[in-house]
Design an enzyme around this catalytic site. Structure first.
Site, PDB file in Angstrom:
ATOM      1  N   HIS A  82       0.843  -1.195   0.000  1.00 53.06           N
ATOM      2  CA  HIS A  82       0.000   0.000   0.000  1.00 53.06           C
ATOM      3  C   HIS A  82       0.878   1.245   0.000  1.00 53.06           C
ATOM      4  O   HIS A  82       1.871   1.316   0.732  1.00 53.06           O
ATOM      5  CB  HIS A  82      -0.905   0.018   1.242  1.00 53.06           C
ATOM      6  CG  HIS A  82      -1.991   1.039   1.147  1.00 53.06           C
ATOM      7  ND1 HIS A  82      -3.223   0.770   0.585  1.00 53.06           N
ATOM      8  CD2 HIS A  82      -2.039   2.334   1.519  1.00 53.06           C
ATOM      9  CE1 HIS A  82      -3.963   1.858   0.622  1.00 53.06           C
ATOM     10  NE2 HIS A  82      -3.276   2.827   1.184  1.00 53.06           N
ATOM     11  N   ASP A 161     -14.386   2.970   7.276  1.00 47.98           N
ATOM     12  CA  ASP A 161     -13.331   3.799   6.678  1.00 47.98           C
ATOM     13  C   ASP A 161     -13.859   4.507   5.436  1.00 47.98           C
ATOM     14  O   ASP A 161     -13.539   5.668   5.192  1.00 47.98           O
ATOM     15  CB  ASP A 161     -12.103   2.957   6.320  1.00 47.98           C
ATOM     16  CG  ASP A 161     -11.113   3.779   5.507  1.00 47.98           C
ATOM     17  OD1 ASP A 161     -10.601   4.768   6.054  1.00 47.98           O
ATOM     18  OD2 ASP A 161     -10.894   3.473   4.323  1.00 47.98           O
ATOM     19  N   ARG A 168     -13.679  13.005   5.813  1.00 50.79           N
ATOM     20  CA  ARG A 168     -12.409  13.710   6.082  1.00 50.79           C
ATOM     21  C   ARG A 168     -11.942  14.485   4.862  1.00 50.79           C
ATOM     22  O   ARG A 168     -11.389  15.574   4.978  1.00 50.79           O
ATOM     23  CB  ARG A 168     -11.338  12.701   6.509  1.00 50.79           C
ATOM     24  CG  ARG A 168     -11.564  12.149   7.911  1.00 50.79           C
ATOM     25  CD  ARG A 168     -10.687  10.934   8.164  1.00 50.79           C
ATOM     26  NE  ARG A 168      -9.300  11.202   7.916  1.00 50.79           N
ATOM     27  CZ  ARG A 168      -8.444  10.315   7.376  1.00 50.79           C
ATOM     28  NH1 ARG A 168      -8.855   9.111   7.032  1.00 50.79           N
ATOM     29  NH2 ARG A 168      -7.185  10.636   7.184  1.00 50.79           N
ATOM     30  N   SER A 183      -6.998   4.418   8.931  1.00 53.54           N
ATOM     31  CA  SER A 183      -7.703   4.279   7.655  1.00 53.54           C
ATOM     32  C   SER A 183      -7.018   3.225   6.786  1.00 53.54           C
ATOM     33  O   SER A 183      -7.652   2.291   6.284  1.00 53.54           O
ATOM     34  CB  SER A 183      -7.717   5.641   6.955  1.00 53.54           C
ATOM     35  OG  SER A 183      -8.036   5.525   5.597  1.00 53.54           O
ATOM     36  N   LYS A 187      -8.236  -1.160   6.340  1.00 48.48           N
ATOM     37  CA  LYS A 187      -8.493  -1.791   5.028  1.00 48.48           C
ATOM     38  C   LYS A 187      -7.552  -2.963   4.805  1.00 48.48           C
ATOM     39  O   LYS A 187      -7.949  -4.003   4.307  1.00 48.48           O
ATOM     40  CB  LYS A 187      -8.262  -0.768   3.897  1.00 48.48           C
ATOM     41  CG  LYS A 187      -9.388   0.226   3.739  1.00 48.48           C
ATOM     42  CD  LYS A 187      -9.133   1.159   2.585  1.00 48.48           C
ATOM     43  CE  LYS A 187      -8.053   2.166   2.893  1.00 48.48           C
ATOM     44  NZ  LYS A 187      -8.368   3.558   2.759  1.00 48.48           N
TER      45      LYS A 187
HETATM   46  N1  URA Z   1      -4.884   6.655   2.161  1.00 49.20           N
HETATM   47  C1  URA Z   1      -5.904   6.084   2.867  1.00 49.20           C
HETATM   48  O1  URA Z   1      -6.382   5.012   2.544  1.00 49.20           O
HETATM   49  N2  URA Z   1      -6.359   6.756   3.955  1.00 49.20           N
HETATM   50  C2  URA Z   1      -5.849   7.925   4.370  1.00 49.20           C
HETATM   51  O2  URA Z   1      -6.305   8.457   5.364  1.00 49.20           O
HETATM   52  C3  URA Z   1      -4.808   8.517   3.604  1.00 49.20           C
HETATM   53  C4  URA Z   1      -4.325   7.839   2.510  1.00 49.20           C
END
Ligand code: URA
Length: 434
Positions: A82, A161, A168, A183, A187
C-alpha cells in the site's frame, strides 16, 4: 452514551475510551450519528491527536465494521502493498507483476485517485475493458491460477473507513497521523494478506510533508500490523517531486510497462526494485536482498514480468495487446510545451501542484462523482537538479479540453523553482522500517 460528550472530551484533550470509539464508529457506519457531529469529532482529533491505544482501537473497530476477506483458499504467503499516495505513483502496476513472476501470490486491494494523488484502479482502467469490480471468488481464482489479481474496495470491506474517509476529504481532516494510520491499516487488515509492505511517502506531494511525521506514521502502521499478526515492512520514499517522468493515468501505465522492459526512469526503477525485494523476502521466496534482486532482474530480463502483466490484464477483461504495444493506449492528441523562465538549476518542482495541474486537465476528480479523462497528463523532461537555459523545454502537457488549460499550465509553470547553484541530490529511499 452521547456523541456530544465524546466530541467535548476530545476537544478538551482527553483520551477516548475503547467504548467511546466503538460507539462513534459503529453509530456513524449505521447512519445513526450525523455527519456534522462526526466532522466535529474528526476536527477535534485532528488538533488533539490520539495515542497508540486509541489509534489501535480505532483501526480494529473500523476493520471489524464489515466483511473480512478470507484468503485461506490461496496457497502460499499472500503479500499486499500500500502506498500512502503521491504524484506519478504508478508503482503497483510495475511492482506486482514482477513479484508475482517471482512466485509470490498477489491478492491486492487498490484504490482510486484522491485529491491531487492518483490511484491504481483508475490507471488500470486505461486498458480497454479492464474490470476491477470482480467477485471475490474470481479474485481468489485468478490469484490461484495466474498468481495475481487486483480489485477495488468493495462496499462491505471496512465500510466505516469508506464513510469516514469521504467525510475527512471534505472537512480538511485527512492529514492526521492516527486517522491516516487507522484508515490504511483497517483496510489492509480486512483484506486478509499475511504480509504487508507499505510505501510511506514524504514531501510536498505526500499527505505527510516532513520526514519526522512520515516516520512516525510508518512506525505506527508497522506496530498496528505486527499487533494483528502480520509481517510488516515500511519503506519511506521521497515524494518531494513527482515519481518518474509521467503523470496521468494512461501515461503512467506506459511508464510502468517501460519499466517492466528494463527501460524505466532511474528513480521509479529503484523504488520498484526496493519494494519488490521486501515483498519477495516477506513472501518467503528469497532469504537475502541480493537473492531477491537477482530474481527481480531475471523476471524483467526474461520478459516473465511483462508476460505476467499481460496475463493479469487479460484475466480481468482487459486487452493484453496494449501491454505489448503501448501505442494502442490512448493518449490525448493535443500537446502544449512548458519552457524554462530562467537559466540555472531546477531546485524544486512543487509536487502537489503538478498533481493539481493534472487534475485540472481532467486527469483527477474534484468530487467523487467526476468522470476522469485517462488520456491526459504531463511528461516531465527535466527534474530537480537539471541545468537549464531560459526557453528550454521543461514538460509536455497532453490535453483534450481547453476549459481549464490555461489555469493548468500556469499551475505547472509555477511549480518550478530555480537556483544558481546545483541543489543537493535527494535520496529516494529515506528509510526502511522493519
Ligand atoms: N490513504 C488512505 O487510505 N487513507 C488515508 O487516510 C490517507 C491515505
Amino acid at each position: 452514551m452521547r456523541m456530544v460528550d465524546i466530541i467535548a472530551s476530545k476537544r478538551n484533550g482527553n483520551e477516548l475510551t475503547d467504548e467511546e470509539i466503538s460507539f462513534f464508529v459503529n453509530g456513524y457506519t449505521k447512519g445513526e450519528i450525523p455527519d456534522y457531529q462526526v466532522s466535529a469529532l474528526m476536527m477535534a482529533i485532528y488538533f488533539r491527536g490520539m495515542n497508540e491505544r486509541e489509534t489501535l482501537t480505532l483501526t480494529n473497530v473500523m476493520a471489524d465494521s464489515g466483511d473480512k476477506l478470507d484468503l485461506s483458499a490461496i496457497k502460499g504467503i499472500k503479500v499486499d502493498k500500500h502506498s500512502t499516495g503521491g504524484v506519478g505513483d504508478k508503482t503497483s502496476i510495475a511492482l506486482t507483476p514482477i513479484v508475482a513472476a517471482c512466485g509470490v501470490p498477489i491478492a491486492k486491494m487498490s484504490g482510486r485517485g484522491l485529491g491531487h494523488t492518483g490511484g491504481t484502479i483508475d490507471k488500470l482502467e486505461s486498458f480497454n475493458g479492464f474490470n476491477v469490480s470482480i467477485p471475490t471468488e474470481t479474485f481468489i481464482k485468478n490469484v490461484n491460477d495466474i498468481g495475481i489479481s487486483l480489485m477495488g474496495q468493495t462496499a462491505d470491506l471496512a465500510p466505516a473507513d469508506k464513510k469516514l474517509y469521504a467525510l475527512r476529504d471534505v472537512t480538511a481532516t485527512v492529514e492526521n497521523m492516527s486517522l491516516i494510520a487507522s484508515s490504511i491499516m483497517s483496510k489492509k487488515l480486512a483484506a486478509g494478506a499475511d504480509a504487508i509492505v507499505l510505501d510511506v511517502k514524504t514531501g510536498s506531494g505526500a499527505f505527510m510533508k516532513t520526514l519526522e511525521d512520515s516516520k512516525a506514521l510508518a512506525e505506527e502502521m508497522v506496530t498496528i500490523g505486527k499487533g494483528a499478526g502480520r509481517k510488516m515492512v515500511a519503506v519511506i520514499s521521497d515524494m518531494d517531486q513527482p515519481l518518474g517522468r509521467k503523470v496521468g493515468n494512461a501515461l503512467e501505465v506506459i511508464e510502468a510497462i517501460d519499466t517492466l522492459r528494463g527501460k524505466g526512469p532511474e528513480d521509479f526503477t529503484l523504488l520498484v526494485r526496493t519494494l519488490a525485494t521486501y515483498m519477495i523476502m516477506l513472501g518467503g521466496k528469497a532469504s537475502s536482498e541480493d537473492e531477491a534482486l537477482r530474481m527481480i532482474d531475471d523476471a524483467i530480463e526474461s520478459g516473465k514480468a511483462l508476460d505476467k502483466l499481460a496475463e493479469f490484464v487479460k484475466a480481468q477483461g482487459g486487452d493484453p495487446s496494449q501491454v505489448y504495444d503501448t501505442s494502442l493506449l490512448k493518449i490525448a492528441d493535443k500537446k502544449k510545451v512548458i519552457t524554462a523562465e530562467k537559466s540555472g538549476y531546477i531546485s524544486r518542482i512543487v509536487c502537489d501542484s503538478v498533481g493539481v495541474s493534472c487534475m485540472m486537465l481532467g486527469g483527477g476528480r474534484a468530487s467523487k462523482e467526476d468522470v476522469i479523462d485517462l488520456s491526459v497528463g504531463i511528461e516531465l523532461l527535466k527534474k530537480v537538479g537539471s541545468k537549464v537555459n531560459a526557453g528550454d523545454e521543461l514538460a509536455y502537457v497532453y490535453y483534450n479540453d481547453e476549459k481549464n488549460l490555461d489555469a493548468a499550465l500556469e499551475k505547472l509553470k509555477g511549480s518550478y523553482e530555480y537556483s544558481e547553484i546545483a541543489p543537493e541530490p535527494q535520496k529516494l529511499i529515506k528509510e526502511v522500517i522493519k
